[in-house]
Design an enzyme around this catalytic site. Sequence first.
Site, short mmCIF file in Angstrom:
data_model
loop_
_atom_site.label_atom_id
_atom_site.label_comp_id
_atom_site.label_asym_id
_atom_site.label_seq_id
_atom_site.Cartn_x
_atom_site.Cartn_y
_atom_site.Cartn_z
N GLU A 30 0.07 70.49 76.95
CA GLU A 30 1.43 70.85 77.38
C GLU A 30 1.69 72.35 77.18
OE1 GLU A 30 4.67 70.95 74.91
OE2 GLU A 30 3.94 69.43 73.51
N LYS A 81 7.77 65.71 63.97
CA LYS A 81 8.30 66.68 63.02
C LYS A 81 9.18 65.99 62.00
CE LYS A 81 7.58 69.60 66.73
NZ LYS A 81 7.89 69.18 68.08
N1 PSU Z 1 4.32 70.19 69.48
C1 PSU Z 1 4.28 71.44 68.94
N2 PSU Z 1 5.28 72.31 69.27
C2 PSU Z 1 6.29 71.96 70.14
C3 PSU Z 1 6.31 70.64 70.72
C4 PSU Z 1 5.30 69.79 70.36
O1 PSU Z 1 3.37 71.76 68.15
O2 PSU Z 1 7.15 72.80 70.44
C5 PSU Z 1 7.41 70.27 71.73
C6 PSU Z 1 6.93 69.19 72.71
O3 PSU Z 1 7.01 69.73 74.02
C7 PSU Z 1 7.92 68.03 72.55
C8 PSU Z 1 9.15 68.80 72.15
O4 PSU Z 1 8.09 67.29 73.73
O5 PSU Z 1 8.61 69.72 71.18
C9 PSU Z 1 10.24 67.90 71.61
O6 PSU Z 1 11.45 68.48 71.96
P1 PSU Z 1 12.83 67.66 71.77
O7 PSU Z 1 12.91 67.46 70.27
O8 PSU Z 1 13.89 68.58 72.32
O9 PSU Z 1 12.68 66.38 72.54
#
Ligand code: PSU
Length: 311
Positions: free
Chosen positions: A31, A169
């Site tokens: 991604e 996370k």
């Molecule tokens: N993994 C990482 N860094 C990131 C992400 C994943 O090491 O920034 C991103 C991914 O694109 C995931 C997003 O879909 O964080 C989640 O965002 P949200 O919490 O707004 O759904």
Amino acid sequence: MPVNTQPDTPLSLSPEVADAVATHAPVVALESTLLSHGLPPGRNLEVAHRLEGVVRDAGAVPATIAVLDGIPRIGLTEVELERVCAADSELDKLSLRDLGPSVALGRSGATTVASTATLAAAAGISVFATGGLGGVHHPTPGTSVTWDVSADLGTLANTAILVVCSGMKSILDIAATLEVLETHSVPVLGYRTDDFPAFYLRSSGHPVPHRVDDPAQAAAVLAAHRRFSTSGMVLANPVPVEHELDREMHDRLLAEGLELVRDRGITGADVTPMLLEHFHTASGGASLDANEALVLSNAGLAARVAAELAR
Ligand code: PSU
Ligand code: MN
């Protein structure tokens, strides 16, 4: 020149990825949000190159995904990769709901887990590596439920893809997220662990329902799951032990970061990038090293699983 192998869709596969998909060679989708919104400029391009290198070293073809000028690109050229990582790129963060608008309106953006998984599956790719999955956020003070549930979860419910990640996370409600994945019948496997990992930390304290100990086992589970379901699957691979963050520092930075988000009134798609940036600046680089180490480890593992699936 990129080729559009599926004229009825707006997807554009790079020639290398198109060839690999057509010949059933191993491919790993990567991604772009973690590059453009998760890592600082400079370091992100370095990581992008290393990610593709790790996938190639394990015998698979890397397919980094982004939407550029309204075209979803599966497999980026060097110039496109540099554009995604540039300090002044001002790329949007595109979730699945943003794909239609970005294509129709000719916009450019980086793809999250939800949109990358969707584009990868549409291109015929079945394995995807990232850092951490989105999930269920904690309710804000004074409320009892949150409506901030990442689209990553709903997407995995109906997208036939394996996501290799380091759990999610620790800023999220991990117990609630695991419940949502169960509701959607998404299998969750621990890679050489019985404990669901929490991104910077190897353990969240929540058990994984199933454990596998090598790429062949993971591939066998995915193949068996396919006989019953078209949903996605999660392979949770903890951050390499030497790069795990110190738990005390982690808890302190998390509390600070959440306070910052609240004070500045940050909501929605901006929350995760803001928290990651706080960790990166306040940890003196330790969280950057951890983030890089875990995505590289996940990319390598994804490539080995893809190679097993292609056998
Ligand atoms: N993994 C990482 N860094 C990131 C992400 C994943 O090491 O920034 C991103 C991914 O694109 C995931 C997003 O879909 O964080 C989640 O965002 P949200 O919490 O707004 O759904
Ligand atoms: Mn959200």
